[in-house]
Design a protein around this motif. Structure first.
Motif, mmCIF file in Angstrom:
data_model
loop_
_atom_site.group_PDB
_atom_site.id
_atom_site.type_symbol
_atom_site.label_atom_id
_atom_site.label_comp_id
_atom_site.label_asym_id
_atom_site.label_seq_id
_atom_site.Cartn_x
_atom_site.Cartn_y
_atom_site.Cartn_z
ATOM 1 N N SER A 195 0.835 -1.213 0.000
ATOM 2 C CA SER A 195 0.000 0.000 0.000
ATOM 3 C C SER A 195 0.865 1.257 0.000
ATOM 4 C CB SER A 195 -0.910 0.009 1.231
ATOM 5 O OG SER A 195 -1.655 -1.183 1.336
ATOM 6 N N ARG A 196 1.924 1.248 0.783
ATOM 7 C CA ARG A 196 2.781 2.437 0.845
ATOM 8 C C ARG A 196 3.497 2.665 -0.484
ATOM 9 N NH1 ARG A 196 3.674 0.183 5.944
ATOM 10 N NH2 ARG A 196 5.787 -0.518 5.459
ATOM 11 N N GLN B 235 -3.020 -4.498 4.933
ATOM 12 C CA GLN B 235 -3.037 -5.600 5.897
ATOM 13 C C GLN B 235 -1.814 -5.519 6.799
ATOM 14 O OE1 GLN B 235 -3.260 -10.506 6.020
ATOM 15 N NE2 GLN B 235 -2.940 -9.495 4.086
ATOM 16 N N ASP B 236 -1.979 -5.921 8.016
ATOM 17 C CA ASP B 236 -0.957 -6.093 9.055
ATOM 18 C C ASP B 236 -0.872 -4.929 10.031
ATOM 19 O OD1 ASP B 236 -0.300 -8.655 8.423
ATOM 20 O OD2 ASP B 236 1.544 -8.165 7.332
ATOM 21 N N ALA B 237 -1.603 -3.853 9.803
ATOM 22 C CA ALA B 237 -1.611 -2.732 10.749
ATOM 23 C C ALA B 237 -0.194 -2.280 11.105
ATOM 24 C CB ALA B 237 -2.397 -3.091 12.011
ATOM 25 N N GLU B 238 0.676 -2.175 10.092
ATOM 26 C CA GLU B 238 2.018 -1.655 10.343
ATOM 27 C C GLU B 238 1.911 -0.186 10.741
ATOM 28 O OE1 GLU B 238 4.860 -4.613 7.795
ATOM 29 O OE2 GLU B 238 4.612 -2.589 7.051
ATOM 30 N N ILE B 239 2.763 0.221 11.655
ATOM 31 C CA ILE B 239 2.596 1.525 12.294
ATOM 32 C C ILE B 239 2.650 2.681 11.286
ATOM 33 C CG2 ILE B 239 5.051 1.707 12.895
ATOM 34 C CD1 ILE B 239 2.000 3.005 14.912
ATOM 35 N N ALA B 240 3.513 2.590 10.285
ATOM 36 C CA ALA B 240 3.589 3.660 9.285
ATOM 37 C C ALA B 240 2.267 3.788 8.535
ATOM 38 C CB ALA B 240 4.736 3.400 8.312
ATOM 39 N N SER B 241 1.623 2.659 8.274
ATOM 40 C CA SER B 241 0.344 2.689 7.567
ATOM 41 C C SER B 241 -0.797 3.092 8.479
ATOM 42 C CB SER B 241 0.058 1.329 6.925
ATOM 43 O OG SER B 241 0.916 1.118 5.825
ATOM 44 N N VAL B 242 -0.689 2.734 9.763
ATOM 45 C CA VAL B 242 -1.717 3.177 10.714
ATOM 46 C C VAL B 242 -1.745 4.701 10.782
ATOM 47 C CG1 VAL B 242 -2.429 3.162 13.139
ATOM 48 C CG2 VAL B 242 -1.658 1.044 12.047
ATOM 49 N N LYS B 243 -0.575 5.324 10.764
ATOM 50 C CA LYS B 243 -0.533 6.797 10.736
ATOM 51 C C LYS B 243 -1.170 7.327 9.452
ATOM 52 C CE LYS B 243 2.515 10.840 10.630
ATOM 53 N NZ LYS B 243 1.476 11.684 11.246
ATOM 54 N N LEU B 244 -0.881 6.680 8.321
ATOM 55 C CA LEU B 244 -1.492 7.103 7.061
ATOM 56 C C LEU B 244 -3.017 6.980 7.111
ATOM 57 C CD1 LEU B 244 0.992 5.481 4.499
ATOM 58 C CD2 LEU B 244 0.744 7.920 5.006
ATOM 59 N N ILE B 245 -3.500 5.939 7.761
ATOM 60 C CA ILE B 245 -4.948 5.783 7.929
ATOM 61 C C ILE B 245 -5.491 6.890 8.826
ATOM 62 C CG2 ILE B 245 -6.731 4.305 8.954
ATOM 63 C CD1 ILE B 245 -5.000 1.898 8.009
ATOM 64 N N THR C 122 0.766 2.600 21.224
ATOM 65 C CA THR C 122 0.367 3.756 22.022
ATOM 66 C C THR C 122 -0.120 4.842 21.079
ATOM 67 O OG1 THR C 122 2.537 4.839 21.938
ATOM 68 C CG2 THR C 122 2.176 3.207 23.705
ATOM 69 N N GLN C 123 -0.858 5.824 21.632
ATOM 70 C CA GLN C 123 -1.316 6.924 20.788
ATOM 71 C C GLN C 123 -0.135 7.708 20.253
ATOM 72 O OE1 GLN C 123 -4.672 7.513 19.937
ATOM 73 N NE2 GLN C 123 -3.606 8.757 18.407
ATOM 74 N N ALA C 124 0.940 7.816 21.052
ATOM 75 C CA ALA C 124 2.132 8.534 20.596
ATOM 76 C C ALA C 124 2.759 7.837 19.392
ATOM 77 C CB ALA C 124 3.145 8.648 21.736
ATOM 78 N N GLU C 125 2.766 6.508 19.384
ATOM 79 C CA GLU C 125 3.306 5.783 18.236
ATOM 80 C C GLU C 125 2.453 5.997 16.996
ATOM 81 O OE1 GLU C 125 5.544 1.913 20.235
ATOM 82 O OE2 GLU C 125 3.351 1.944 20.176
ATOM 83 N N VAL C 126 1.141 5.974 17.173
ATOM 84 C CA VAL C 126 0.238 6.214 16.040
ATOM 85 C C VAL C 126 0.454 7.607 15.479
ATOM 86 C CG1 VAL C 126 -2.183 6.486 15.357
ATOM 87 C CG2 VAL C 126 -1.488 4.559 16.816
#
Length: 383
Positions: free
Chosen positions: A264-265, A289-299, A373-377
């Motif tokens: 996706s990235r 897929q996989d909820a990787e942290i970089a993509s979670v931020k993009l979401i 954590t929210q800070a990581e997101v």
């Protein structure tokens, strides 16, 4: 609570779970004699073969499996193969030579380990296929994974929901299309890629047939859409090629089916370089897929639409439960004994549930459960 030590959440209950699980009761050895648990687990080593450290998902899996096995009292030989098939084969050969009692293997190529598994079986070593089914071998004893066809269904459904063709409750949406979409698949040497594709394509096909979705490139076969080794750079190049070949008439991409966040990235980078996400051209609906942290931020930032969260803490825990059963000469508890045929046998499996994550439930699914954590997101980076 960090996911790197996430198996601690199972804490006091883990020992009881490991003692109680086994599904089929005590087994028998090759000579018919009853098997029993060794007196000292500390003398037993479990080999853990993971594919790569280029994906944060596999780093977390390796750590979680290792921590869970150590909590259960075993020694652990954890190896990463950097997506190199000969390296993984050699690592497994060494685990067999050293006498590891059980092997937990996430294969790079699900068809490349038959000789290693045959050697393991000859040595009385049990093999758990971890998340990626090992194919073409009778010597796979158990499989732990997620319901991978359902993962594909969730990806296809989230694409439809993002486009407005379906509502969040599963009912038909008010949008009519037609929408231009492109399809991506995983690496063909990974058995899961076919399950993801089948689940997603079966979900999307009625909308393609009706004309509400249009694959403008015409590339609707898995071998056309596949991304070798799930590589981000390969996905970026393919998306660039699709934009050049199929969208040079001024038409726009409305949605992209992506089976993995790294892919996706790569897709997002190609689209951003072509002007998507800027003024006047919104970013397409993109799955993952996989909820990787970089993509979670993009979401969370509204760039990527969705990902599929597979809580690998639970997968690691199930691998530990299965390994303990095998060490004790028992049959691990399976909840699927029909689906996963590796070409030689149906491998008894334990399948876990996955969850669609969009901007609306990042906090409840990933932060409130302690996965991030929210800070990581907010930072898009694991601390």
């Amino acid at each position: 609570m960090k996911r790197r030590s996430a198996l601690a959440v199972f804490g006091a209950g883990l020992a009881l779970t490991l003692a109680a699980c086994g599904g089929g009761g005590a087994g028998t050895g090759a000579d018919g004699a009853s098997s029993s648990a060794p007196a000292d687990k500390g003398d037993i080593t479990v080999g853990v073969a993971m594919p790569t450290q280029t994906s944060e998902r596999w780093i977390a899996d390796g750590k979680n499996v290792k921590e869970g096995l150590e909590k259960a009292g075993y020694k652990v030989d954890l190896q990463y193969a950097n997506d190199d098939i000969p390296t993984q084969s050699q690592q497994i050969d060494q685990m067999i030579t050293k006498g590891d009692k059980v092997l937990i293997v996430a294969a790079i190529d699900g068809t490349a380990l038959s000789s290693q598994l045959s050697s393991a079986a000859s040595a009385g070593i049990k093999v758990i296929s971890y998340d990626r089914l090992i194919r073409g071998s009778k010597d796979v004893d158990f499989y732990v994974s997620f319901d991978n066809y359902k993962v594909g269904v969730q990806q296809g459904t989230s694409l439809l929901t993002g486009l407005g063709l379906k509502n969040a409750d599963g009912s038909e949406g008010t949008a009519t299309g037609p929408f231009n979409v492109e399809l991506f698949a995983g690496s063909l040497d990974d058995n899961n890629a076919q399950f993801f594709w089948n689940g997603a394509y079966d979900t999307l096909k009625p909308y393609i047939d009706s004309g509400k979705l249009k694959v403008k490139s015409g590339q609707t076969k898995i071998d056309q859409a596949a991304i070798l080794r799930w590589q981000q750079e390969t996905a970026q190049k393919r998306m660039e090629d699709l934009l050049t070949s199929a969208y040079n008439d001024g038409s726009k991409v409305d949605g992209v089916l992506s089976p993995y966040d790294g892919i996706s990235r790569g897709i997002i980078t190609a689209l951003q370089n072509a002007g998507y996400g800027g003024s006047g051209t919104k970013m397409p609906v993109i799955t993952g897929q996989d909820a990787e942290i970089a993509s979670v931020k993009l979401i969370n930032d509204g760039v990527q639409y969705s990902t599929i969260f597979k809580d690998t803490r639970k997968l690691a825990d199930q691998a530990v439960v299965a390994a303990t059963a095998l060490v004790e000469g028992k049959e691990p508890e399976a909840n699927d004994t029909k689906t996963y045929n590796n070409g030689v046998k149906v491998v008894p499996s334990y399948l876990l549930e996955s969850q669609v994550v969009t901007k609306d439930n990042v906090k409840s699914a990933l932060v409130d459960t302690g996965y991030y954590t929210q800070a990581e997101v907010d930072a898009g980076k694991a601390s």
